[in-house]
Design a protein around this motif. Structure first.
Motif, short mmCIF file in Angstrom:
data_model
loop_
_atom_site.label_atom_id
_atom_site.label_comp_id
_atom_site.label_asym_id
_atom_site.label_seq_id
_atom_site.Cartn_x
_atom_site.Cartn_y
_atom_site.Cartn_z
N ILE A 6 0.84 -1.21 0.00
CA ILE A 6 0.00 0.00 0.00
C ILE A 6 0.87 1.26 0.00
N ASN A 83 -7.42 1.69 1.27
CA ASN A 83 -6.03 1.48 0.88
C ASN A 83 -5.85 1.83 -0.59
N VAL A 144 -3.82 -5.59 0.33
CA VAL A 144 -2.57 -5.79 1.05
C VAL A 144 -2.06 -7.20 0.80
N THR A 168 -2.09 0.88 6.79
CA THR A 168 -3.26 0.37 6.06
C THR A 168 -4.51 0.46 6.92
#
Length: 219
Positions: A6, A83, A144, A168
């Motif tokens: 991210i 994100n 992620v 995140t």
């Protein structure tokens, strides 16, 4: 394509219903928007979205019915934190794993627990995705890239280090939170290759892999 690392956090600033699907405005104070062009791809909670309009501090993107049917955007709310990751460059290091931004389905957080300085997440995947998830394999959760620690049926466990949690939306997860899941690309293509030879009705078994030459016989 993306890496699952991210780059920035953003927030959903506006949602417009458009002929049955929707258009989202996503703002971010830290994503380098000066480097973003119309038509670029930005993974937003793991969903590959195409930039259709640029703002000084964000962008607009369309979300199709297909995406709404498979992702958490069906219940998106203004103000929701997301994100963000821009598409990878061929010249960049692949720090996570190869992520397409094509979400396979929704998982649900079963439990969040402290483990020393880390967070241990337990997630339940849809039954039709469970056979793609392997211990020490990769999975993408809300964009992620993460390593699977343990799998039991359709439930799997992850360890989130402090840096990942801080950078995140994982820091906001609670039991019951719905998350976008993208399984490993290799697992999907392997199953498709096997289906070309014979139907796979109950997922990939060790016997199926051996029969098709993917496993070496033990001496």
């Amino acid at each position: 394509m993306f890496t699952g690392i991210i780059e920035a956090l953003g927030n959903i600033a506006a949602i417009e219903k458009r002929g049955g699907d929707m258009r989202l405005q996503v703002n971010s104070a830290t994503l380098p928007m000066a480097e973003v062009k119309l038509g670029d791809s930005i993974a937003t909670n793991g969903v590959c979205l195409t930039v259709v309009s640029l703002l000084n501090n964000g962008f607009w993107a369309d979300v199709s019915n297909e995406t709404l049917s498979l992702s958490s955007f069906a219940s998106a709310k203004v103000g929701q934190v997301v994100n963000l990751e821009r598409a990878m460059l061929a010249s960049s290091r692949l720090d996570g794993h190869i992520v397409s931004g094509h979400v396979d389905g929704l998982g649900q957080i079963v439990n969040c627990a402290s483990d020393a300085r880390s967070i241990r997440l337990t997630i339940e995947a849809p039954a039709n995705l469970a056979h793609y998830i392997a211990t020490k394999g990769s999975i993408c959760v809300d964009g992620v890239s993460l390593t699977v620690n343990r799998v039991e049926g359709s439930v799997f466990e992850l360890n989130i280090v402090p840096h990942t949690a801080a950078q995140t939306i994982i820091q906001h997860y609670r039991a019951g939170t719905a998350v976008n899941l993208e399984v490993d690309l290799l697992a999907r293509y392997l199953e498709r290759l096997l289906q070309a030879k014979q139907p796979v009705r109950n997922g990939i078994s060790m016997a199926t892999l051996a029969d098709n030459g993917f496993l070496r016989a033990r001496k």
